[in-house]
Design a protein around this motif. Structure first.
Motif, PDB file in Angstrom:
ATOM      1  N   ASP A  23       0.784  -1.258   0.000  1.00 44.68           N
ATOM      2  CA  ASP A  23       0.000   0.000   0.000  1.00 44.68           C
ATOM      3  C   ASP A  23       0.806   1.294   0.000  1.00 44.68           C
ATOM      4  O   ASP A  23       0.410   2.282   0.661  1.00 44.68           O
ATOM      5  N   PHE A  28      -2.408   7.013   1.039  1.00 45.99           N
ATOM      6  CA  PHE A  28      -1.845   6.958   2.389  1.00 45.99           C
ATOM      7  C   PHE A  28      -0.664   7.900   2.569  1.00 45.99           C
ATOM      8  O   PHE A  28      -0.418   8.389   3.658  1.00 45.99           O
ATOM      9  N   PHE A  34      -6.787   9.198   1.767  1.00 46.59           N
ATOM     10  CA  PHE A  34      -7.520   8.521   2.839  1.00 46.59           C
ATOM     11  C   PHE A  34      -6.877   8.755   4.206  1.00 46.59           C
ATOM     12  O   PHE A  34      -7.560   9.069   5.190  1.00 46.59           O
ATOM     13  N   GLU A  71      -4.704  -0.787  -1.424  1.00 49.27           N
ATOM     14  CA  GLU A  71      -6.031  -0.914  -0.804  1.00 49.27           C
ATOM     15  C   GLU A  71      -6.982  -0.134  -1.690  1.00 49.27           C
ATOM     16  O   GLU A  71      -6.850   1.090  -1.832  1.00 49.27           O
ATOM     17  N   LYS A 131      -7.805  -5.042   4.605  1.00 52.83           N
ATOM     18  CA  LYS A 131      -6.518  -4.623   5.149  1.00 52.83           C
ATOM     19  C   LYS A 131      -5.448  -5.669   4.813  1.00 52.83           C
ATOM     20  O   LYS A 131      -4.328  -5.328   4.463  1.00 52.83           O
ATOM     21  N   VAL A 156       3.107   0.369   4.255  1.00 53.97           N
ATOM     22  CA  VAL A 156       2.365   1.207   5.202  1.00 53.97           C
ATOM     23  C   VAL A 156       0.931   0.703   5.278  1.00 53.97           C
ATOM     24  O   VAL A 156       0.403   0.184   4.290  1.00 53.97           O
ATOM     25  N   THR A 157       0.319   0.849   6.422  1.00 51.13           N
ATOM     26  CA  THR A 157       0.922   1.255   7.669  1.00 51.13           C
ATOM     27  C   THR A 157       1.259  -0.004   8.467  1.00 51.13           C
ATOM     28  O   THR A 157       0.582  -1.021   8.339  1.00 51.13           O
ATOM     29  N   VAL A 160      -1.499  -1.763  10.583  1.00 50.12           N
ATOM     30  CA  VAL A 160      -2.786  -2.075   9.949  1.00 50.12           C
ATOM     31  C   VAL A 160      -2.538  -3.047   8.796  1.00 50.12           C
ATOM     32  O   VAL A 160      -2.494  -4.259   8.986  1.00 50.12           O
ATOM     33  N   CYS A 161      -2.324  -2.536   7.577  1.00 56.52           N
ATOM     34  CA  CYS A 161      -2.284  -3.450   6.434  1.00 56.52           C
ATOM     35  C   CYS A 161      -1.038  -4.339   6.405  1.00 56.52           C
ATOM     36  O   CYS A 161      -1.090  -5.469   5.919  1.00 56.52           O
TER      37      CYS A 161
END
Ligand code: C5J
Length: 221
Positions: A23, A28, A34, A71, A131, A156-157, A160-161
């Motif tokens: 991602d 991001f 987002f 994403e 994610k 990233v991040t 999370v993902c």
């Protein structure tokens, strides 16, 4: 090859290993996407780009498989459950029109991978609605078809993902190492905690390593 890593060295062969960039997209990394609509300081993610560029160049030079993820959702948002779209109180929601086009929607300019880490023709690009990189994608099938058993992660991040993808990878039988300086979070404390939890308990989610050590291992051959 052997990569110095925690909690213990990570052994891999380039021919059975993929470099997975999670991602690194404008949504991001840049203002107006987002990440910023959620109230985050996107500048915090920039530190991962120069080391990731070096690793990407070195990995390409040895002929390793490269996977990029984004994403992203279908324009009709049929793959974006209300639970994801409606959560929180962002300035703009997924699918709304922002300065880089519709937020987190496939094909929009904000959804593209940043130029510094652009995919080359022939590299795998996975559009993922979740994610984790394996949920509702053909990533597992693509890796299996190429005999890949080990994954080297940046992206990233972190919490999370990246972490979701590493957990999904573990459940599917892959060994994965996260390059510590090739991943960033909007929350430095969350990045630090994620690195700790990935390698805790004997590497319950995987390994962590420095990109300089990977570059040295690839150089040594
Ligand atoms: C988030 C991601 N943070 N790529 N996505 O929502 O980590």
């Amino acid at each position: 090859m052997q990569l110095p890593a925690l909690p213990f060295p990570f052994n891999f062969e380039v021919s059975h290993t993929a470099l997975v960039l999670i991602d690194f997209q404008r949504d991001f990394m840049e203002a107006g996407g987002f990440g910023e609509t959620l109230g985050n300081n996107v500048a915090l993610l920039a530190a991962a780009v120069p080391p990731m560029q070096k690793v990407l160049a070195a990995w390409r030079a040895v002929g390793g498989l490269v996977v990029h993820t984004r994403e992203s959702h279908r324009p009709d948002l049929s793959d974006c459950p209300p639970a994801k779209r409606d959560r929180g109180n962002p300035a703009l929601r997924i699918g709304d029109v922002g300065p880089m086009g519709r937020i987190l929607v496939a094909g929009e300019s904000g959804n593209q991978i940043i130029e510094a880490l652009s995919p080359l023709p022939g590299e795998i690009v996975i559009d993922k609605p979740g994610k984790g990189a394996f949920y509702a994608t053909d990533l597992h099938a693509q890796l299996q078809a190429r005999g890949i058993t080990r994954l080297i992660f940046g992206g990233v991040t972190t919490e999370v993902c990246v972490q979701s993808s590493m957990r999904e990878a573990t459940d599917r039988g892959y060994d994965g190492v996260l390059l510590e300086d090739c991943t960033e979070s909007y929350f430095p404390a969350f990045k630090a905690a994620t690195l700790e939890m990935v390698r805790a308990q004997g590497g319950i989610v995987g390994w962590t390593a420095d990109s300089a050590d990977l570059l040295a291992a690839l150089h040594k051959g």
